[in-house]
Structure formats: C-alpha cells, structure tokens
Design an enzyme around this catalytic site. Sequence first.
Site, mmCIF file in Angstrom:
data_model
loop_
_atom_site.group_PDB
_atom_site.id
_atom_site.type_symbol
_atom_site.label_atom_id
_atom_site.label_comp_id
_atom_site.label_asym_id
_atom_site.label_seq_id
_atom_site.Cartn_x
_atom_site.Cartn_y
_atom_site.Cartn_z
ATOM 1 N N TYR A 75 0.654 -0.965 0.193
ATOM 2 C CA TYR A 75 -0.460 -0.522 0.375
ATOM 3 C C TYR A 75 0.492 1.721 0.280
ATOM 4 O O TYR A 75 1.989 1.374 0.140
ATOM 5 C CB TYR A 75 -1.131 -0.388 0.840
ATOM 6 C CG TYR A 75 0.090 -0.716 1.975
ATOM 7 C CD1 TYR A 75 -0.099 1.081 3.282
ATOM 8 C CD2 TYR A 75 -0.110 -1.649 3.078
ATOM 9 C CE1 TYR A 75 1.055 0.451 4.747
ATOM 10 C CE2 TYR A 75 0.191 -1.697 3.939
ATOM 11 C CZ TYR A 75 0.894 -0.847 4.892
ATOM 12 O OH TYR A 75 1.981 -0.970 5.961
ATOM 13 N N ASP A 76 0.358 2.575 -0.724
ATOM 14 C CA ASP A 76 1.037 3.685 -0.313
ATOM 15 C C ASP A 76 1.327 5.014 0.977
ATOM 16 O O ASP A 76 -0.579 4.764 1.503
ATOM 17 C CB ASP A 76 0.489 4.211 -1.417
ATOM 18 C CG ASP A 76 0.663 5.701 -1.517
ATOM 19 O OD1 ASP A 76 2.490 6.397 -0.900
ATOM 20 O OD2 ASP A 76 0.550 6.688 -2.493
ATOM 21 N N HIS A 77 1.396 4.641 1.367
ATOM 22 C CA HIS A 77 2.462 4.942 3.086
ATOM 23 C C HIS A 77 2.121 6.418 3.316
ATOM 24 O O HIS A 77 1.211 7.066 3.929
ATOM 25 C CB HIS A 77 3.799 4.782 3.465
ATOM 26 C CG HIS A 77 3.790 3.332 4.365
ATOM 27 N ND1 HIS A 77 3.826 2.805 5.136
ATOM 28 C CD2 HIS A 77 4.627 2.179 3.067
ATOM 29 C CE1 HIS A 77 3.830 1.692 4.894
ATOM 30 N NE2 HIS A 77 4.624 1.021 3.832
ATOM 31 N N ARG A 78 1.814 7.397 2.178
ATOM 32 C CA ARG A 78 1.156 8.627 1.449
ATOM 33 C C ARG A 78 -0.058 8.339 2.573
ATOM 34 O O ARG A 78 -0.432 9.369 2.633
ATOM 35 C CB ARG A 78 1.661 8.706 0.519
ATOM 36 C CG ARG A 78 3.200 9.084 0.372
ATOM 37 C CD ARG A 78 3.288 9.577 -0.955
ATOM 38 N NE ARG A 78 2.758 8.865 -2.264
ATOM 39 C CZ ARG A 78 2.394 9.432 -3.604
ATOM 40 N NH1 ARG A 78 3.120 10.235 -3.988
ATOM 41 N NH2 ARG A 78 2.760 8.620 -4.063
ATOM 42 N N VAL A 79 -0.756 7.580 1.971
ATOM 43 C CA VAL A 79 -2.020 7.220 1.582
ATOM 44 C C VAL A 79 -3.072 6.300 3.076
ATOM 45 O O VAL A 79 -4.455 6.718 3.947
ATOM 46 C CB VAL A 79 -2.898 6.997 0.850
ATOM 47 C CG1 VAL A 79 -4.438 6.909 0.913
ATOM 48 C CG2 VAL A 79 -2.296 7.769 -0.688
#
Length: 93
Positions: free
Chosen positions: A65-69
């Site tokens: 997953y995108d850790h920014r989101v």
Amino acid sequence: MTINDISGGCFTISSLGNLGGKFFTPIINHPEIAIMGISKAYTSIGIDNYNMPIKNKILPFSLSYDHRVIDGANAARFCNLFKTILTNLNSLD
C-alpha cells in the site's frame, strides 16, 4: 502532495494461486492505493487444544500500500479483519 496525486486511486486484488508458489509481493502502480496479493491455498497439519492433529487451510496473502495514503496500523487491522472473515467463512464448512 496534492489531492491530484492521490485522486482516482483504486484497490487491486491479484491472484497467482493458479501458478503455484506460496508467497509473492505485489507492487503498487499509479493510480493504485493498495494491492492485495493472494497465493495458492494449501493444507497444513496442526495440533488442537487436546494435542490431536488437525488440518488447517492456509491462504497466504500480502498487502502492499501507499504509505502516503494508508497508515501501517490501519493496514494491519485490515489484514487481521480479512483473516477473521476468512476464518469465520471456513468454520461454516
């Protein structure tokens, strides 16, 4: 990061179970926010509370997953919930 950087994102499920192998690490590609990789299910022998052998169905999966989101703790909670749901479905057999 702007809202445009994360707009149009999606969640993908990828299965390599038909190819064999127990594990793989899916890679997210824009505009994905997360991707779940599901491998081939297999049976394992375990021991129950009475030291008796039992068969366990195992379905390996991984989540990238995108850790920014997505916060890592929430991703872990999601994986635990997914496991719980599958376990409860399995107990209906």
